[in-house]
Design a protein around this motif. Structure first.
Motif, PDB file in Angstrom:
ATOM      1  N   ALA A 121      27.916  40.444  46.466  1.00 28.67           N
ATOM      2  CA  ALA A 121      27.078  41.326  45.658  1.00 28.67           C
ATOM      3  C   ALA A 121      26.910  42.677  46.338  1.00 28.67           C
ATOM      4  CB  ALA A 121      25.717  40.680  45.413  1.00 28.67           C
ATOM      5  N   GLN A 122      26.616  42.659  47.633  1.00 27.79           N
ATOM      6  CA  GLN A 122      26.414  43.915  48.360  1.00 27.79           C
ATOM      7  C   GLN A 122      27.697  44.741  48.396  1.00 27.79           C
ATOM      8  OE1 GLN A 122      23.237  44.849  49.318  1.00 27.79           O
ATOM      9  NE2 GLN A 122      24.316  46.796  49.317  1.00 27.79           N
ATOM     10  N   TYR A 123      28.843  44.085  48.582  1.00 29.07           N
ATOM     11  CA  TYR A 123      30.122  44.780  48.570  1.00 29.07           C
ATOM     12  C   TYR A 123      30.330  45.472  47.217  1.00 29.07           C
ATOM     13  CZ  TYR A 123      35.139  45.683  48.759  1.00 29.07           C
ATOM     14  OH  TYR A 123      36.370  46.300  48.726  1.00 29.07           O
ATOM     15  N   PHE A 124      30.080  44.741  46.134  1.00 27.72           N
ATOM     16  CA  PHE A 124      30.249  45.302  44.799  1.00 27.72           C
ATOM     17  C   PHE A 124      29.348  46.513  44.604  1.00 27.72           C
ATOM     18  CE2 PHE A 124      29.623  45.783  40.286  1.00 27.72           C
ATOM     19  CZ  PHE A 124      30.889  45.595  39.780  1.00 27.72           C
ATOM     20  N   LEU A 125      28.088  46.380  44.970  1.00 33.22           N
ATOM     21  CA  LEU A 125      27.142  47.482  44.796  1.00 33.22           C
ATOM     22  C   LEU A 125      27.523  48.682  45.660  1.00 33.22           C
ATOM     23  CD1 LEU A 125      23.845  45.405  44.713  1.00 33.22           C
ATOM     24  CD2 LEU A 125      25.017  46.449  42.759  1.00 33.22           C
ATOM     25  N   ASP A 126      27.915  48.420  46.899  1.00 32.70           N
ATOM     26  CA  ASP A 126      28.293  49.513  47.803  1.00 32.70           C
ATOM     27  C   ASP A 126      29.540  50.247  47.325  1.00 32.70           C
ATOM     28  OD1 ASP A 126      26.151  48.890  49.431  1.00 32.70           O
ATOM     29  OD2 ASP A 126      27.363  47.863  50.951  1.00 32.70           O
ATOM     30  N   VAL A 127      30.551  49.513  46.911  1.00 37.73           N
ATOM     31  CA  VAL A 127      31.820  50.125  46.524  1.00 37.73           C
ATOM     32  C   VAL A 127      31.700  50.866  45.192  1.00 37.73           C
ATOM     33  CG1 VAL A 127      34.211  49.625  45.826  1.00 37.73           C
ATOM     34  CG2 VAL A 127      33.261  48.553  47.865  1.00 37.73           C
ATOM     35  N   THR A 128      31.001  50.284  44.218  1.00 35.91           N
ATOM     36  CA  THR A 128      30.924  50.893  42.887  1.00 35.91           C
ATOM     37  C   THR A 128      29.835  51.942  42.772  1.00 35.91           C
ATOM     38  OG1 THR A 128      29.366  49.254  42.030  1.00 35.91           O
ATOM     39  CG2 THR A 128      31.732  48.769  41.793  1.00 35.91           C
ATOM     40  N   GLY A 129      28.796  51.818  43.592  1.00 35.49           N
ATOM     41  CA  GLY A 129      27.639  52.692  43.468  1.00 35.49           C
ATOM     42  C   GLY A 129      26.660  52.221  42.415  1.00 35.49           C
ATOM     43  N   ALA A 130      26.909  51.046  41.837  1.00 34.26           N
ATOM     44  CA  ALA A 130      26.033  50.516  40.789  1.00 34.26           C
ATOM     45  C   ALA A 130      24.630  50.278  41.334  1.00 34.26           C
ATOM     46  CB  ALA A 130      26.598  49.216  40.227  1.00 34.26           C
ATOM     47  N   ARG A 131      23.663  50.408  40.452  1.00 34.75           N
ATOM     48  CA  ARG A 131      22.269  50.165  40.807  1.00 34.75           C
ATOM     49  C   ARG A 131      21.985  48.671  40.896  1.00 34.75           C
ATOM     50  NH1 ARG A 131      17.773  52.899  37.050  1.00 34.75           N
ATOM     51  NH2 ARG A 131      17.758  50.938  35.958  1.00 34.75           N
ATOM     52  N   ALA A 132      22.637  47.895  40.015  1.00 33.57           N
ATOM     53  CA  ALA A 132      22.435  46.440  39.998  1.00 33.57           C
ATOM     54  C   ALA A 132      23.563  45.796  39.210  1.00 33.57           C
ATOM     55  CB  ALA A 132      21.088  46.089  39.371  1.00 33.57           C
ATOM     56  N   ILE A 133      23.707  44.490  39.433  1.00 30.89           N
ATOM     57  CA  ILE A 133      24.629  43.674  38.643  1.00 30.89           C
ATOM     58  C   ILE A 133      23.833  42.439  38.217  1.00 30.89           C
ATOM     59  CG2 ILE A 133      25.587  42.631  40.736  1.00 30.89           C
ATOM     60  CD1 ILE A 133      28.244  42.314  39.263  1.00 30.89           C
ATOM     61  N   SER A 134      23.962  42.082  36.942  1.00 32.99           N
ATOM     62  CA  SER A 134      23.190  40.954  36.434  1.00 32.99           C
ATOM     63  C   SER A 134      24.063  40.077  35.552  1.00 32.99           C
ATOM     64  CB  SER A 134      21.961  41.448  35.656  1.00 32.99           C
ATOM     65  OG  SER A 134      22.342  42.276  34.584  1.00 32.99           O
ATOM     66  N   GLY A 135      23.571  38.881  35.339  1.00 37.66           N
ATOM     67  CA  GLY A 135      24.291  37.916  34.523  1.00 37.66           C
ATOM     68  C   GLY A 135      23.581  36.578  34.575  1.00 37.66           C
ATOM     69  N   TYR A 136      24.344  35.506  34.417  1.00 40.44           N
ATOM     70  CA  TYR A 136      23.758  34.177  34.274  1.00 40.44           C
ATOM     71  C   TYR A 136      24.464  33.168  35.164  1.00 40.44           C
ATOM     72  CZ  TYR A 136      21.838  36.605  30.316  1.00 40.44           C
ATOM     73  OH  TYR A 136      21.206  37.537  29.536  1.00 40.44           O
ATOM     74  N   GLY A 137      23.690  32.217  35.654  1.00 40.68           N
ATOM     75  CA  GLY A 137      24.221  31.192  36.534  1.00 40.68           C
ATOM     76  C   GLY A 137      24.760  29.982  35.810  1.00 40.68           C
ATOM     77  N   THR A 138      24.486  29.884  34.515  1.00 35.07           N
ATOM     78  CA  THR A 138      25.018  28.770  33.734  1.00 35.07           C
ATOM     79  C   THR A 138      25.570  29.312  32.423  1.00 35.07           C
ATOM     80  OG1 THR A 138      22.879  28.333  32.696  1.00 35.07           O
ATOM     81  CG2 THR A 138      23.410  27.053  34.663  1.00 35.07           C
TER      82      THR A 138
END
Length: 186
Positions: A121-138
């Motif tokens: 998650a941290q890699y994704f946020l750092d590389v993209t510059g996104a504020r957050a990533i959300s979704g569902y676990g099921t």
């Protein structure tokens, strides 16, 4: 959500040449009609199509800064997406979006489970510059996240703090948040 904020939705389909009105399109139209939240909807059937849609959004759409939410409706597993029977890791997607999602929230519908380690998650946020990533676990084939997605998007109308939005979402839709295991990485 202010009149000048939009949702950009990208849905994976088997073939972009075949036009069809999906449940996602109907829900975005309802969101626009009921709550005045506008969206742009595109489909893709390959990683090249995903990249092309992203580039059109970034370089040709002068309203890109107004897209607060990038809504991805794609199949896949915990840390990958599936396009045209090929799997792409969240790291590959991060590199595709490198530095291009500053301040955006990437939200995955429950077509895929979003299960990221803290490092992923941290890699994704750092590389993209996104504020957050959300979704569902099921994921449930008979229950889509569309109603909860619409509720999530509508909360951005009056609030900008993503943590307060998620807290309010859980207060108003606790059972569905728990059932679908709503997740936020920030």
């Amino acid at each position: 959500m202010d009149y000048d904020k939009f949702i950009f939705c990208l849905e994976a389909v088997p073939d972009v040449e075949i036009e069809t009105t999906t449940e996602v399109v109907k829900n975005l139209e309802q969101l626009a009609f009921d709550q005045g939240i506008d969206s742009i909807y595109k489909t893709c059937d390959s990683i090249e199509g995903l990249e092309e849609s992203q580039n059109v959004l970034l370089y040709e759409d002068h309203n890109f800064k107004n897209y607060e939410i990038i809504y991805l409706v794609m199949q896949g597993e915990g840390n990958n997406i599936c396009l045209n029977n090929y799997y792409y890791s969240i790291e590959e997607i991060a590199e595709l979006f490198e530095g291009k999602m500053t301040g955006k929230i990437l939200h995955f519908a429950n077509e895929k489970i979003l299960d990221l380690s803290p490092e992923e998650a941290q890699y994704f946020l750092d590389v993209t510059g996104a504020r957050a990533i959300s979704g569902y676990g099921t994921t449930f084939r008979n229950i889509t996240s569309s109603n909860l997605d619409k509720a999530f998007f509508s909360l951005f109308e009056d609030e900008d703090d993503v943590l307060e939005i998620v807290e309010e979402l859980h207060q108003k839709h606790y059972a569905l948040c728990k059932l679908l295991d709503f997740r936020l990485y920030y």
